[in-house]
Scaffold this motif. Sequence first.
Motif, PDB file in Angstrom:
ATOM      1  N   ALA A  99       0.826  -1.212   0.000  1.00 24.41           N
ATOM      2  CA  ALA A  99       0.000   0.000   0.000  1.00 24.41           C
ATOM      3  C   ALA A  99       0.854   1.254   0.000  1.00 24.41           C
ATOM      4  CB  ALA A  99      -0.937  -0.014   1.205  1.00 24.41           C
ATOM      5  N   LYS A 100       1.820   1.310   0.885  1.00 24.48           N
ATOM      6  CA  LYS A 100       2.594   2.527   1.012  1.00 24.48           C
ATOM      7  C   LYS A 100       3.645   2.672  -0.079  1.00 24.48           C
ATOM      8  CE  LYS A 100       0.008   3.871   4.142  1.00 24.48           C
ATOM      9  NZ  LYS A 100      -0.972   4.932   3.781  1.00 24.48           N
ATOM     10  N   SER A 101       4.057   1.567  -0.678  1.00 27.40           N
ATOM     11  CA  SER A 101       4.896   1.667  -1.873  1.00 27.40           C
ATOM     12  C   SER A 101       4.089   2.269  -3.016  1.00 27.40           C
ATOM     13  CB  SER A 101       5.440   0.292  -2.271  1.00 27.40           C
ATOM     14  OG  SER A 101       6.338  -0.203  -1.303  1.00 27.40           O
ATOM     15  N   ALA A 102       2.806   1.870  -3.108  1.00 25.44           N
ATOM     16  CA  ALA A 102       1.930   2.456  -4.122  1.00 25.44           C
ATOM     17  C   ALA A 102       1.697   3.939  -3.850  1.00 25.44           C
ATOM     18  CB  ALA A 102       0.599   1.705  -4.167  1.00 25.44           C
ATOM     19  N   SER A 103       1.540   4.313  -2.579  1.00 25.00           N
ATOM     20  CA  SER A 103       1.356   5.722  -2.235  1.00 25.00           C
ATOM     21  C   SER A 103       2.603   6.533  -2.573  1.00 25.00           C
ATOM     22  CB  SER A 103       1.046   5.867  -0.743  1.00 25.00           C
ATOM     23  OG  SER A 103      -0.207   5.298  -0.430  1.00 25.00           O
ATOM     24  N   ALA A 104       3.777   5.990  -2.261  1.00 24.93           N
ATOM     25  CA  ALA A 104       5.019   6.687  -2.583  1.00 24.93           C
ATOM     26  C   ALA A 104       5.197   6.809  -4.088  1.00 24.93           C
ATOM     27  CB  ALA A 104       6.210   5.951  -1.970  1.00 24.93           C
ATOM     28  N   ALA A 105       4.835   5.742  -4.807  1.00 26.18           N
ATOM     29  CA  ALA A 105       4.914   5.785  -6.265  1.00 26.18           C
ATOM     30  C   ALA A 105       3.963   6.844  -6.822  1.00 26.18           C
ATOM     31  CB  ALA A 105       4.578   4.420  -6.849  1.00 26.18           C
ATOM     32  N   THR A 106       2.769   6.973  -6.219  1.00 28.66           N
ATOM     33  CA  THR A 106       1.822   8.005  -6.639  1.00 28.66           C
ATOM     34  C   THR A 106       2.435   9.386  -6.473  1.00 28.66           C
ATOM     35  OG1 THR A 106      -0.029   6.608  -5.929  1.00 28.66           O
ATOM     36  CG2 THR A 106      -0.501   8.930  -6.309  1.00 28.66           C
ATOM     37  N   ALA A 107       3.075   9.620  -5.326  1.00 31.91           N
ATOM     38  CA  ALA A 107       3.706  10.917  -5.077  1.00 31.91           C
ATOM     39  C   ALA A 107       4.849  11.165  -6.059  1.00 31.91           C
ATOM     40  CB  ALA A 107       4.219  10.974  -3.639  1.00 31.91           C
ATOM     41  N   ALA A 108       5.659  10.142  -6.305  1.00 32.66           N
ATOM     42  CA  ALA A 108       6.781  10.304  -7.229  1.00 32.66           C
ATOM     43  C   ALA A 108       6.284  10.556  -8.649  1.00 32.66           C
ATOM     44  CB  ALA A 108       7.664   9.046  -7.195  1.00 32.66           C
ATOM     45  N   LEU A 109       5.226   9.867  -9.054  1.00 32.06           N
ATOM     46  CA  LEU A 109       4.646  10.095 -10.383  1.00 32.06           C
ATOM     47  C   LEU A 109       4.055  11.496 -10.490  1.00 32.06           C
ATOM     48  CD1 LEU A 109       2.960   6.615 -10.904  1.00 32.06           C
ATOM     49  CD2 LEU A 109       4.762   7.584 -12.343  1.00 32.06           C
ATOM     50  N   ALA A 110       3.466  11.991  -9.389  1.00 29.08           N
ATOM     51  CA  ALA A 110       2.931  13.353  -9.390  1.00 29.08           C
ATOM     52  C   ALA A 110       4.050  14.371  -9.580  1.00 29.08           C
ATOM     53  CB  ALA A 110       2.164  13.629  -8.103  1.00 29.08           C
ATOM     54  N   VAL A 111       5.189  14.138  -8.934  1.00 28.75           N
ATOM     55  CA  VAL A 111       6.354  14.994  -9.164  1.00 28.75           C
ATOM     56  C   VAL A 111       6.769  14.920 -10.634  1.00 28.75           C
ATOM     57  CG1 VAL A 111       8.807  15.321  -8.644  1.00 28.75           C
ATOM     58  CG2 VAL A 111       7.195  14.833  -6.796  1.00 28.75           C
ATOM     59  N   GLY A 112       6.774  13.699 -11.168  1.00 27.87           N
ATOM     60  CA  GLY A 112       7.136  13.516 -12.575  1.00 27.87           C
ATOM     61  C   GLY A 112       6.197  14.241 -13.514  1.00 27.87           C
ATOM     62  N   VAL A 113       4.893  14.174 -13.239  1.00 31.04           N
ATOM     63  CA  VAL A 113       3.902  14.866 -14.081  1.00 31.04           C
ATOM     64  C   VAL A 113       4.124  16.371 -14.055  1.00 31.04           C
ATOM     65  CG1 VAL A 113       1.453  15.466 -14.267  1.00 31.04           C
ATOM     66  CG2 VAL A 113       2.133  13.084 -13.952  1.00 31.04           C
ATOM     67  N   ALA A 114       4.328  16.912 -12.843  1.00 30.72           N
ATOM     68  CA  ALA A 114       4.516  18.363 -12.706  1.00 30.72           C
ATOM     69  C   ALA A 114       5.761  18.839 -13.457  1.00 30.72           C
ATOM     70  CB  ALA A 114       4.596  18.740 -11.232  1.00 30.72           C
ATOM     71  N   LEU A 115       6.882  18.162 -13.243  1.00 31.30           N
ATOM     72  CA  LEU A 115       8.124  18.590 -13.887  1.00 31.30           C
ATOM     73  C   LEU A 115       8.102  18.337 -15.385  1.00 31.30           C
ATOM     74  CD1 LEU A 115      10.806  17.495 -11.250  1.00 31.30           C
ATOM     75  CD2 LEU A 115       9.683  19.708 -11.546  1.00 31.30           C
ATOM     76  N   GLN A 116       7.453  17.251 -15.811  1.00 27.91           N
ATOM     77  CA  GLN A 116       7.348  16.977 -17.245  1.00 27.91           C
ATOM     78  C   GLN A 116       6.519  18.053 -17.941  1.00 27.91           C
ATOM     79  OE1 GLN A 116       4.300  15.607 -18.767  1.00 27.91           O
ATOM     80  NE2 GLN A 116       5.140  15.117 -20.791  1.00 27.91           N
ATOM     81  N   ASN A 117       5.472  18.540 -17.263  1.00 26.81           N
ATOM     82  CA  ASN A 117       4.667  19.630 -17.838  1.00 26.81           C
ATOM     83  C   ASN A 117       5.487  20.912 -17.950  1.00 26.81           C
ATOM     84  OD1 ASN A 117       2.364  18.091 -18.150  1.00 26.81           O
ATOM     85  ND2 ASN A 117       1.531  18.632 -16.148  1.00 26.81           N
ATOM     86  N   TRP A 118       6.255  21.214 -16.908  1.00 27.31           N
ATOM     87  CA  TRP A 118       7.082  22.433 -16.945  1.00 27.31           C
ATOM     88  C   TRP A 118       8.129  22.357 -18.053  1.00 27.31           C
ATOM     89  CZ3 TRP A 118       8.062  22.640 -10.953  1.00 27.31           C
ATOM     90  CH2 TRP A 118       6.913  23.170 -10.331  1.00 27.31           C
ATOM     91  N   LEU A 119       8.721  21.166 -18.218  1.00 26.97           N
ATOM     92  CA  LEU A 119       9.779  20.998 -19.218  1.00 26.97           C
ATOM     93  C   LEU A 119       9.236  20.736 -20.615  1.00 26.97           C
ATOM     94  CD1 LEU A 119      12.149  18.711 -17.084  1.00 26.97           C
ATOM     95  CD2 LEU A 119      12.446  21.153 -17.563  1.00 26.97           C
ATOM     96  N   ALA A 120       7.906  20.466 -20.696  1.00 24.03           N
ATOM     97  CA  ALA A 120       7.279  20.122 -21.983  1.00 24.03           C
ATOM     98  C   ALA A 120       8.016  18.960 -22.647  1.00 24.03           C
ATOM     99  CB  ALA A 120       7.240  21.345 -22.899  1.00 24.03           C
TER     100      ALA A 120
END
Length: 414
Positions: A99-120
């Motif tokens: 469960a908490k590995s999935a939660s951490a992965a969710t947070a890491a993916l959210a960071v990835g989404v945010a930075l990927q949007n900024w970097l286009a």
Amino acid sequence: MNQPQQQLVRSTSLGGAILLGLGSIIGTGAFVSIGFGVELAGSWIIWALLIAAAVATFNGLSSAQLAAIHPVSGGTYEYGYQFLNRQLGFTAGWLFVLAKSASAATAALAVGVALQNWLAGPSWLVQVIAGVTLLIFTVLVLGGLRRSNRANAILVALAIGALLVFVAVSANRPMPEVGIADEPTWRSLLASAGLLFVAYTGYGRIATMGEEVQNPRHVIPRAILATVVVVTLLYALIGWGILHYLPLTSSGDFVLSNLLPSGVWRQLVAVGAVIAMCGVILNLILGVSRVVLAMARRGDLPKQWSQLNQQRTSAPTAVWVTFIVMLLVVISGDLKIAWSFSAFTVLVYYSITNLAALRVKAEERFVPRWISVLGLISCLSLAAFIELQILYVGLILIGVGLIWHAFRASHRSD
């Protein structure tokens, strides 16, 4: 073996424990999962948040009861062994790691989404950024809890500041009219509450870190209750802010800052979101690695994974194992699937927590039994409203874990 050398140092005070809980919660829950909840609950989001808060309170009190009288690393994994049986104990540990590995992965993916949007950048950059983020915070956790706590305090303060900016900016928008046709069903409301419950469960990190908390019988219950109260008030403000943007359709890459118009405030909240996700990752690596440590000590995982560093401030092998599990989820999942899977597994995990709390002797009890009964019923009820495909996958993985546990038990007896 010299037993004291196998115990982690008690270096966390009440303030540090509260920050630990807040850092585990204020991130994916505030910036991502509330959007998933609104998609289901719509204008009833405040009710869904309050239902999730009530369930969190019941489970938090059960966790506090158990952690105060059995303050060791491992949380419900250890409580299951102590108060129930080895199968339920193992299942709790197995579910916590998943469960908490999935939660951490969710947070890491959210960071990835945010930075990927900024970097286009290309879509595959999301997973790369998420993996690198996990690696950075894994190295930080290897430095020990004291150093991690200092970083966590900074991350929590910045995240709360960004959320208050979102609420203030949203308050300047007119509240839209919502018709009867737009109101959700009770099933959608409860499904939303099930997803949002996970957004409260960072207080469980306080229990899993019980071996490192000073005066645990005094500190742990107070830290858990304070964490739930602060987060409930903050989530209510965020939910009220989101109501200004209805009708809202979120998506698998939803982040709270996307609701704001382009400009400096949106960028500020987006930065706050990334900071908050980093706080969640930091705290989840800490919490999951401590459960891996406890499972290795007991022999449910390889004994070599239980080794501590020379200063007894970290368990390096357990931390690296935690990193690998989280990285696998990052590679294979997306935001919404990872969060939904975490919701189901954590609801079953806390069902076991409540069962264990019901077995505490009367003379050691300071939480009424009916609290744990309500916690058990509410967890099992909300789990029934998770998507069926997630439920099936969760049940299969529980079965796989129990097969592994039986194999390990028979191997040790040979």
